[in-house]
Structures are given as structure tokens and as C-alpha cells.
Scaffold this motif. Structure first.
Motif, mmCIF file in Angstrom:
data_model
loop_
_atom_site.group_PDB
_atom_site.id
_atom_site.type_symbol
_atom_site.label_atom_id
_atom_site.label_comp_id
_atom_site.label_asym_id
_atom_site.label_seq_id
_atom_site.Cartn_x
_atom_site.Cartn_y
_atom_site.Cartn_z
ATOM 1 N N TYR A 33 4.926 -9.691 4.005
ATOM 2 C CA TYR A 33 3.925 -8.975 3.213
ATOM 3 C C TYR A 33 2.514 -9.241 3.729
ATOM 4 C CZ TYR A 33 7.412 -7.894 -0.403
ATOM 5 O OH TYR A 33 8.503 -7.416 -1.085
ATOM 6 N N HIS A 40 8.525 -1.588 -1.536
ATOM 7 C CA HIS A 40 7.781 -1.138 -2.710
ATOM 8 C C HIS A 40 7.491 -2.340 -3.598
ATOM 9 C CE1 HIS A 40 7.601 0.048 -7.011
ATOM 10 N NE2 HIS A 40 6.868 1.052 -6.549
ATOM 11 N N GLU A 73 2.501 0.009 -4.701
ATOM 12 C CA GLU A 73 2.265 0.012 -3.258
ATOM 13 C C GLU A 73 3.569 0.285 -2.517
ATOM 14 O OE1 GLU A 73 -0.173 -3.178 -1.247
ATOM 15 O OE2 GLU A 73 1.781 -3.674 -0.387
ATOM 16 N N GLY A 98 4.755 0.362 1.358
ATOM 17 C CA GLY A 98 4.308 -0.004 2.697
ATOM 18 C C GLY A 98 5.335 0.340 3.759
ATOM 19 N N SER A 106 5.922 -0.292 7.912
ATOM 20 C CA SER A 106 5.431 -1.089 9.035
ATOM 21 C C SER A 106 6.134 -0.709 10.333
ATOM 22 C CB SER A 106 5.668 -2.587 8.785
ATOM 23 O OG SER A 106 5.127 -2.999 7.561
ATOM 24 N N ARG A 153 0.671 -1.566 9.679
ATOM 25 C CA ARG A 153 1.301 -1.059 8.470
ATOM 26 C C ARG A 153 0.345 -0.096 7.773
ATOM 27 N NH1 ARG A 153 4.185 -5.421 6.050
ATOM 28 N NH2 ARG A 153 2.202 -6.464 5.654
ATOM 29 N N LYS A 188 -0.145 1.751 4.005
ATOM 30 C CA LYS A 188 0.294 1.550 2.622
ATOM 31 C C LYS A 188 -0.243 2.672 1.742
ATOM 32 C CE LYS A 188 -1.366 -2.731 2.355
ATOM 33 N NZ LYS A 188 -1.552 -4.162 1.996
ATOM 34 N N TYR A 189 0.659 3.288 1.017
ATOM 35 C CA TYR A 189 0.288 4.287 0.019
ATOM 36 C C TYR A 189 0.104 3.575 -1.312
ATOM 37 C CZ TYR A 189 0.812 8.059 -3.391
ATOM 38 O OH TYR A 189 0.636 8.921 -4.456
ATOM 39 N N THR A 249 -5.293 -7.769 6.108
ATOM 40 C CA THR A 249 -4.575 -6.908 5.167
ATOM 41 C C THR A 249 -5.537 -6.152 4.262
ATOM 42 O OG1 THR A 249 -4.366 -8.667 3.499
ATOM 43 C CG2 THR A 249 -2.620 -8.513 5.156
ATOM 44 N N ASP A 250 -5.047 -5.037 3.752
ATOM 45 C CA ASP A 250 -5.798 -4.182 2.820
ATOM 46 C C ASP A 250 -7.110 -3.680 3.424
ATOM 47 O OD1 ASP A 250 -3.881 -4.362 0.775
ATOM 48 O OD2 ASP A 250 -4.689 -6.278 0.098
#
Length: 449
Positions: A34, A117, A160, A162, A164, A178, A180-181, A270-271
Motif C-alpha cells: 500500500y 479496494h 480508494e 488502486g 499498480s 500506481r 488511484k480512483y 504516495t497520494d
């Protein structure tokens, strides 16, 4: 409803979800992926199914539960005076948690793939010392002063999904990315730059309240007026229909993993660019203008008897009544950076270190962890981790990774000392997760087959 309105800011602060500092280091675990999409190449088999899990991490800056709650008559009573004495100019409240539902990862040749998810809730806010002083001491302590009592930040929850893709450049290095929606579920946020300035005059204790604050929310209030509203907020709501609303956004992760056999390194961000554009089910409360009313020590009066309480609440409701609307807005989700590695000192003992950088309300905040892990059997590893976060006491954590048969079972807490201290803590959190490993096991320590 009116009396509970005075406690609403405190309730928001108490219910506000940053990630466990152990999982990003634990190469070979489903939970590590993650934080870094390239960590898929450390998974022990060619196919892995991520099973349900949960993570929670609560942080209170400058105060601890045991310092502000006292026992009286067998009950826990909030000691506002003690709280006022401990609070700094600004005081953070942060709570991050996630509910991991299902996922899968596969490696084929030099390539790695992952899909998962989960539900995430990010609470990141702070409150000023002046607000606690006002509640604890009354406005008589602020004669001739003007203080800002507005909070900052808020809570946002979202689903979320994701996806990848990663690639083993050679035997030792893998890179990954990755997309992510993000499907928005709910939100309560104070718009950036808002103020609530309360001034107390030197004559007759006249109060002046200058308001310039916008409260944005989605699926949080059924609002009619400050004297008539229902709090409908449920950040843990997990419904399939929420995946397909106009409230959505995207985010990106990137990462690299290095496998030098006994030494394993990883770095990720990330993010990146994460945010949710809220377009439906919005309630906007706009507090603006200047209100002036007199009264001796209004907060002192309201604590003396119910008549004064009702009168004080009526005055505050009149002064605070907002304009209600529905204006679209965006929630920006903070990015994080992870830099870590672990080294096998012996066949049974592994040491590791992790540095994280998190964007908190526009300020880059570091956290650091040192871990030690021991292999008890060929299917059970246990370890300790020493963690330090800015503004919070250093804490000791405990983690375990069990691999009976085809299953991975992961449990960790960065807050072992907190769990043993009977609630006298500024932090609390735990992470639990599981996975099932399928397909062929890795034939060597190299990333490439």
C-alpha cells in the motif's frame, strides 16, 4: 440541540484517521505494498490475494488523555483547566484509519500488477489554545483582547481503488507506479484562511465577534438552523453506490525497491496530486459579519444555572447563525514520502529504519522508526519498533507476521507503551491484516525470475 452546539467543536476534535510506521518496512507483506507499488516484487509467491484488514492511528499533540480527564464519583470528568494549561498556541488532532476490503497482486516475468479496494478516512485538524482558554476560563480572562478561536482542517472519507504496474529493471531494482480512483463518501472541513475573532471590551465586557469562516460538508448535516439541525455524519459508510457519484478524484503513487539479498531498501511518494472534487450532497455554512452583544462573563454565567445557560446559548446562536448554501469545493489530500530499509544481521535477526515526511495543513512533518525483528519459527516473526513523531512523545511498538501455510497474518501497533498505560496517552492505534499466497514461490532472492 442548542446546548450541545457549544460542545460541537470538542466533539469534532475527539472524533477526527497517518499510517502505521511498521508496515512500509516489512518487505514480503501485503500491507507494505500500500505504501510502495514496487514492493509487489518482494511478495513470496507469483500470486497474492489481499484479505480484509483495518488500520487506525490517532494522535493528539501536546496533551494526553490522562492529563485532561479525572475520575470523580466513578466517572471520567473533563478537566478544562488542566487542558488549558497544557495546550500550545496551535494543537494538532490527527486520526487516520482505513478499512481494507479485497485486492490481488501478480508477478509475471519482470512485470508486477496489483488491484485493490479500501475505505480511507483522513482527519487532520488543529485548534487554538485561545478556544480552550475561553471555555475553561471564560471571556473575563480576555478583557481588552481579541483572540481567534477558529479551528483549521477537517475530516474526509473516501473509497480508494488502486491499480499498480511495476517492472524489475534488473535482479536488484524494481520501479512501480500506481493510479488511484478516489470516490468521496463524506466530508466536514473548515475552508482555509477562516477566522472567528472574539474581542472583549474593557467597559461592560462587551463582546464583539468578527466572523469570516466557511464550513463545507457532504452527507454530514441535515441543516435548517443552528437551533434545528441533525448530525448525520458517518465516515465509515461503505456502500457500493458511493463509487459512482460526481464526488470523486484521482491520486498517484510512485516507488522504487532495491533487493541486495540481506539488505532491502525502498523509497516512495504516495497520494501525489490527491484530491476530491465535491459536486453533490453539499451543505455550505457561511459565517460572516460582525456581531456585538454585552454580558459580563458569558461563559462563567452559563455554567452557573440553566436560566443563564439558555440565555447565553440564545445569544450565541443569534450571533453565529450562518448563511446556508451548496457551493462545490475541493478536498486536497496530503502526500507522504517514505524512505526505509532493513538488514538481516543474522538468519534470525533483522534490523530496519524508516523516515516518513507528511504534509500536514501545509507543514512538512517528519516521523522516524527503528525496528528489530526476530524469527521465532519458520512461520512466525515478532518485533519491536521505536517510533518518534514531531510534537508527540517517543513510543515503543510491537508487530508480528505469521505465515501458516498459504496465509499471511499481520498485526502491529506503534503504541505498545500507550496500550499498557491505562489510557494515559496522546496516541492510539493498531493495524491488522491478512493475505493468501498462491502460485509458485520465489526461487531466489532476485527480482527477476
Amino acid at each position: 440541540m442548542r446546548k450541545s452546539l457549544l460542545l460541537l467543536p470538542l466533539l469534532l476534535a475527539a472524533t477526527l484517521d497517518a499510517q502505521n510506521l511498521t508496515a512500509p518496512l516489512l518487505s514480503g507483506s501485503w500491507q507494505s505494498t500500500y505504501h510502495n507499488p514496487a514492493m509487489v516484487h518482494f511478495l513470496p509467491t507469483t500470486f497474492t490475494v489481499g484479505l480484509p484488514g483495518i488500520a487506525n492511528d490517532l494522535r493528539l499533540q501536546n496533551v494526553e488523555y490522562g492529563d485532561v480527564f479525572v475520575k470523580s464519583g466513578g466517572q471520567q470528568i473533563l478537566n478544562l483547566a488542566a487542558w488549558a494549561g497544557l495546550a500550545e498556541e496551535r494543537n494538532a488532532v490527527q486520526d487516520v484509519y482505513s478499512i481494507e476490503t479485497i485486492g490481488a497482486a501478480a508477478r509475471r516475468g519482470n512485470f508486477g500488477y496489483q488491484l485493490y479496494h479500501r475505505l480511507r478516512v483522513n482527519g487532520d485538524a488543529d485548534y487554538p489554545r485561545s478556544f480552550i482558554n475561553l471555555v475553561a476560563l471564560g471571556n473575563a480572562a480576555f478583557i481588552g483582547q481579541t483572540v481567534d478561536i477558529a479551528p483549521r482542517g477537517g475530516i474526509v472519507s473516501y473509497q480508494e481503488v488502486g491499480a499498480s504496474f511495476s517492472y524489475a529493471v534488473n535482479d536488484q531494482i524494481a520501479i512501480g507506479g500506481r493510479v488511484k480512483y478516489l470516490a468521496g463518501v463524506s466530508s466536514i472541513e473548515a475552508a482555509e484562511g477562516g477566522t472567528l475573532e472574539l474581542g472583549t471590551g474593557t467597559e461592560n465586557y462587551t463582546l464583539t465577534l468578527d466572523k469570516d469562516l466557511t464550513l463545507n460538508s457532504v452527507r454530514a448535516f441535515a441543516f435548517r438552523s443552528l437551533d434545528d439541525f441533525d448530525l448525520t455524519y458517518n465516515p465509515s459508510r461503505l456502500q457500493p453506490g458511493d463509487l459512482f457519484t460526481p464526488n470523486n478524484g484521482f491520486a498517484f503513487d510512485i516507488g522504487v525497491a532495491v533487493n541486495l539479498d540481506r539488505l532491502r531498501l525502498n523509497a516512495s511518494a504516495t497520494d501525489l496530486g490527491a484530491g476530491i472534487d465535491w459536486k453533490a450532497d453539499i451543505t455550505t455554512l457561511r459565517f460572516e459579519g460582525t456581531s456585538t452583544f454585552s454580558g459580563l462573563d458569558i461563559l462563567g454565567d452559563l455554567l452557573r444555572d440553566s436560566v443563564s445557560l439558555d440565555r447565553a446559548v440564545d445569544s450565541l446562536v443569534t450571533a453565529l447563525e450562518p448563511v446556508s448554501g451548496a457551493t462545490a469545493y475541493r478536498s486536497n489530500i496530503a502526500a507522504s514520502i517514505f524512505l526505509g530499509g532493513e538488514y538481516d544481521l543474522t538468519e534470525k535477526i533483522t534490523a530496519g529504519a524508516l523516515l516518513t515526511l507528511e504534509d500536514r495543513l501545509g507543514e512538512l512533518v517528519p516521523a522516524f522508526a527503528i525496528t528489530g525483528r526476530y524469527t521465532l519459527t519458520d512461520w512466525l516473526k515478532v518485533g519491536l519498533n521505536l517510533n518518534h513523531r514531531s510534537g508527540i512523545r517517543t513510543n515503543l511498538g510491537l508487530h508480528a507476521l505469521a505465515t501458516p501455510g498459504r496465509f499471511q497474518l499481520f498485526a502491529a501497533s506503534d503504541k505498545l507503551l500507550s496500550l499498557l498505560s491505562s489510557g494515559n496517552s496522546s496516541v492510539a492505534g493498531i493495524r491488522l491484516g491478512a493475505a493468501m499466497t498462491l502460485g509458485e514461490r520465489r526461487s531466489s532472492g532476485a527480482f527477476r525470475p
